[in-house]
Structure formats: structure tokens, C-alpha cells
Design a protein around this motif. Structure first.
Motif: not given
Length: 213
Positions: A19-25, A64-76, A91-97
Motif C-alpha cells: 500500500v503506497l501513498r503517492v502524489e495525487k493522481l 482513496d484520495q487523502i491528505k498528508g500530515e499538516k506541515l507548519i511553515h514559520y518565518v520570522k 499535501q494531497k495524496l492518493t492511496l494505492v495498492r
């Protein structure tokens, strides 16, 4: 048997059942897709592509079409007038088998290729190629509007851009400009945003001379 495939700018080592998570297809849950960019096939007789293996493919079922973990981008920026910015991204991802690995015959499988959600199919991608020709044709039509007219660039201060403005306004000959009165000059000056250029450059007098040849 395993394969190393490439999709979404990343490489994955897979085998049947993974089972693989790839960039959205561009596919819906339940669809069967085929990855055609295969870099390596492993097994009793490993095969390495140069860079891809012709005819090889990996087939998978979209779960399924899923989303990855939330990443925080902070600049000061630590300055006298400091600023900071914080934003999150998932990130939008696609779960495939993975269902099958083909060593050859990928082009005859009948399974649609796995295409990224932001990519256009090959046929659609070819369509914009017609645009330059259309633009070229439109460009060629512009001078045609002045066919039979005078070369207005002979007037002081008139270049290709101003000539185009005049032609679009219906002015194509020196005789037309020579016949302008004060009201005509004011109207064209305002309409074409010439900012007093007509009187300043003396177009009317020049046009009268040029019209006589």
C-alpha cells in the motif's frame, strides 16, 4: 519480484500487495491505474532501465484520495521592524495498492496510465501547440487593415505603436489627417491619449505636404 517506479518526482520500491501513498493522481477510488515509468525490476534476473525499462509497468488499485500530515511553515525576521509569517500545508495524496508488476507488454494492458492531478493527458497537452499559429495569423492580419493606406510612420514622432493606434481608429491616409480641424484634433488627442502630440509635431501640416506626394 519487486520494481522501482517513478511518480510525482519521487521513486518507490514496490511489490504486489504493498500500500503506497503517492502524489495525487487524477483517478477515483476503485480505479485501476498503471505506472509506466519503471526504473528497475528486481528478482532472479534484475533489470535496470536506461533510464526507463521499455514495456514494463506497475499496476495498482486506487484506495482513496487523502491528505498528508499538516506541515507548519514559520518565518520570522529579527529586525527593528520585525515581521513574521506562519502557514500550514497538507499535501494531497492518493492511496494505492499494488496489484501487479509487468515485465513487458505494458502498452497492450488496456489500463489507463497514472497521471498526476495537475497534469493534462497527452492529447490535451498537444492542443496548445496550435496557439502560436493562431497568434501568428492574427499578427499577420494587423497590417492588412492598412492595406492600400499611406505609411503613417512618415509623420514626425509616429512609430509602429502609434501607427497601429491610428489604423485601429480608422485613420489610414495622409489626406484624412490633412483634413482635420481643431475639433478633430482635440477628439483624436483625447481618444488616443496623444497628449497634444498632434499639434506639437505638426501632423496636419506634414500630412498636407505628404498627401501631395
Amino acid at each position: 519480484m519487486f520494481a522501482v517506479l517513478k511518480t510525482g518526482g519521487k521513486q518507490y520500491r514496490v511489490q504486489a500487495g504493498d500500500v503506497l501513498r503517492v502524489e495525487k493522481l487524477a483517478a477515483a477510488a476503485g480505479d485501476t491505474v498503471q505506472f509506466n515509468e519503471i526504473l528497475m525490476l528486481g528478482g532472479d534476473t534484475p533489470t535496470i532501465g536506461s533510464p526507463m525499462i521499455t514495456g514494463a509497468a506497475v499496476q495498482a488499485t486506487v484506495i482513496d484520495q487523502i491528505k498528508g500530515e499538516k506541515l507548519i511553515h514559520y518565518v520570522k525576521r529579527r529586525r527593528k521592524h520585525s515581521s513574521q509569517r506562519k502557514k500550514g500545508h497538507r499535501q494531497k495524496l492518493t492511496l494505492v495498492r499494488i496489484t501487479d508488476i509487468l515485465a513487458s507488454g505494458a502498452e497492450k494492458s488496456g489500463v489507463k496510465a497514472a497521471i498526476g492531478a495537475g497534469s493534462a493527458p497527452a492529447e490535451a497537452a498537444a492542443a496548445p501547440a496550435a496557439k502560436p499559429a493562431k497568434a501568428k495569423a492574427a499578427k499577420a492580419e494587423a497590417p492588412a487593415a492598412a492595406a492600400g493606406g499611406d505609411d503613417l510612420k512618415k509623420l514626425s514622432g509616429v512609430g509602429p505603436a502609434l501607427e497601429k493606434k491610428l489604423i485601429e481608429a480608422g485613420v489610414t491616409s495622409f489626406a484624412q489627417i490633412a483634413a482635420w480641424g481643431a475639433e478633430d484634433i482635440a477628439a483624436f488627442d483625447e481618444k488616443l491619449n496623444f497628449k497634444g502630440r498632434i499639434e506639437r509635431e505638426g501632423w496636419v501640416e506634414q500630412a498636407k505636404t505628404l498627401a501631395q506626394g
